[in-house]
Design an enzyme around this catalytic site. Structure first.
Site, PDB file in Angstrom:
ATOM      1  N   ASP A  19     -26.253 -54.892  82.452  1.00 54.40           N
ATOM      2  CA  ASP A  19     -26.333 -54.197  83.742  1.00 54.40           C
ATOM      3  C   ASP A  19     -25.175 -54.599  84.671  1.00 54.40           C
ATOM      4  O   ASP A  19     -25.385 -55.033  85.807  1.00 54.40           O
ATOM      5  CB  ASP A  19     -27.667 -54.494  84.447  1.00 54.40           C
ATOM      6  CG  ASP A  19     -28.869 -54.266  83.561  1.00 54.40           C
ATOM      7  OD1 ASP A  19     -28.778 -53.423  82.647  1.00 54.40           O
ATOM      8  OD2 ASP A  19     -29.899 -54.935  83.768  1.00 54.40           O
ATOM      9  N   GLU A 190     -32.538 -43.946  83.351  1.00 55.03           N
ATOM     10  CA  GLU A 190     -32.446 -45.107  84.230  1.00 55.03           C
ATOM     11  C   GLU A 190     -30.988 -45.354  84.620  1.00 55.03           C
ATOM     12  O   GLU A 190     -30.078 -44.648  84.195  1.00 55.03           O
ATOM     13  CB  GLU A 190     -33.041 -46.345  83.549  1.00 55.03           C
ATOM     14  CG  GLU A 190     -32.329 -46.756  82.280  1.00 55.03           C
ATOM     15  CD  GLU A 190     -32.991 -47.927  81.567  1.00 55.03           C
ATOM     16  OE1 GLU A 190     -34.192 -48.156  81.778  1.00 55.03           O
ATOM     17  OE2 GLU A 190     -32.290 -48.613  80.800  1.00 55.03           O
ATOM     18  N   HIS A 256     -26.053 -48.371  81.274  1.00 55.33           N
ATOM     19  CA  HIS A 256     -26.168 -49.014  82.582  1.00 55.33           C
ATOM     20  C   HIS A 256     -24.788 -49.246  83.204  1.00 55.33           C
ATOM     21  O   HIS A 256     -24.307 -50.363  83.308  1.00 55.33           O
ATOM     22  CB  HIS A 256     -26.955 -50.312  82.522  1.00 55.33           C
ATOM     23  CG  HIS A 256     -27.531 -50.651  83.865  1.00 55.33           C
ATOM     24  ND1 HIS A 256     -28.868 -50.529  84.161  1.00 55.33           N
ATOM     25  CD2 HIS A 256     -26.929 -51.039  85.010  1.00 55.33           C
ATOM     26  CE1 HIS A 256     -29.071 -50.858  85.429  1.00 55.33           C
ATOM     27  NE2 HIS A 256     -27.902 -51.163  85.968  1.00 55.33           N
TER      28      HIS A 256
END
Length: 316
Positions: A19, A190, A256
């Site tokens: 991330d 996401e 991500h």
């Protein structure tokens, strides 16, 4: 000197770093990634030497409370002269999806590694969820995240009255309705991230499928210039990922991401990926960067992911 060959580097920037997030302020790049139990920032003027940048821990959670565990997906934003740090966290006693949300810290110091971070609490989203980000369009600020809605994780957007306060109803703008977004046994969108096109187009990248799948990949939403970001009908989805695994390059489960610009005006993307198959969601995920260019129509062009054997021109 003029005529010198451009400096080169190869991915990944670090051996580990899920991330990843990069933001530039002046000539300094600030870098963060998920550490699980703390928030830490590295600062460098040269991203190709990120390994040499010391990690400065800026915040640790309390032993108890709603943001005590699973500290994920940090994002550092400079807003109106202050720093804001958005992150995902879970309750100390219930580390599960039903007790997970996005929180924000505020710091007035010019250097985010210094000064006092003030806890602005949990953003009052309509659902529990993860991976919050913020952006502005035509003077208005918005918040986008990945809520838990039944068995799905879609993407939702809501207006903001300030960097820690949501205003008005949320709108779900994308659902995991494509086959490539449903790999690994879960339907997941996401990690939303905003990118402004050179002609005023709005783009939101996101990661689709479960992170433990090698087919985890990066998708893209687009809204025309002048669109209302809160209108779900304004957003159209690219049918296929814009960055996907490349076994030939030794890059699996890329996702991500974030975007940043260089002092020279270049647009770059940062994302994590695994260096081999079947590595799932572990510390083996490592941060990589690549330049993003734009086509004549103002849409971004993403290169195929480059592995460690491929030299790239360094950011300028």
């Amino acid at each position: 000197m003029a005529g010198d060959a451009p400096r080169q580097f190869s991915n990944p920037l670090l051996d580990s770093g899920a991330d990843p997030w990069i933001v530039r302020d002046g000539d300094i790049y600030y870098y963060m990634h998920t550490l699980g139990d703390r928030l830490a920032i590295r600062a460098t003027r040269d991203l190709t030497r990120l390994k040499d940048a010391q990690e400065a821990v800026v915040w640790r959670p309390a032993a108890k409370g709603p943001n005590a565990r699973s500290i994920w997906a940090p994002e550092l934003h400079r807003i109106d002269g202050k720093w804001y740090l958005y992150y995902t966290a879970a309750d100390a006693d219930h580390d599960d999806d039903a007790h997970r949300g996005i929180f924000v810290l505020e710091n007035a110091n010019a250097d985010p590694r210094q000064g006092q971070w003030t806890d602005r609490g949990r953003l009052k989203t309509a659902h529990t969820g993860i991976d919050g980000t913020t952006f502005t369009d035509r003077g208005k600020r918005y918040f986008v995240y990945s809520p838990y809605v039944g068995s799905d994780s879609p993407l939702a957007i809501v207006a903001m009255s300030n960097p820690w306060t949501l205003q008005g109803p949320e709108t779900i703008i994308a659902r995991p309705d494509q086959p490539w977004e449903r790999q690994g046994g879960r339907q997941i969108l996401e990690g939303p991230e905003f990118l402004q096109g050179p002609k005023g187009d709005l783009f939101l990248s996101y990661s689709g499928s479960a992170c433990w799948s090698d087919d985890y990949a990066i998708g893209l939403l687009h809204a025309r210039p002048g669109s209302d970001p809160l209108d779900a009908a304004a957003w159209t989805k690219a049918p296929q990922p814009v960055i996907a695994k490349s076994p030939a390059a030794g890059v699996y489960a890329p996702g991500h991401n974030g975007f940043f610009t260089t002092p020279g005006g270049e647009q770059w993307i940062v994302y994590h990926a695994n260096p081999g198959p079947d590595m799932k969601c572990t510390a083996k995920r490592s941060p990589r960067i690549q330049r993003v260019t734009f086509a004549r129509n103002g849409h971004p062009v993403f290169a195929a992911p480059a592995g460690s054997a491929t030299p790239l021109a360094a950011p300028r």
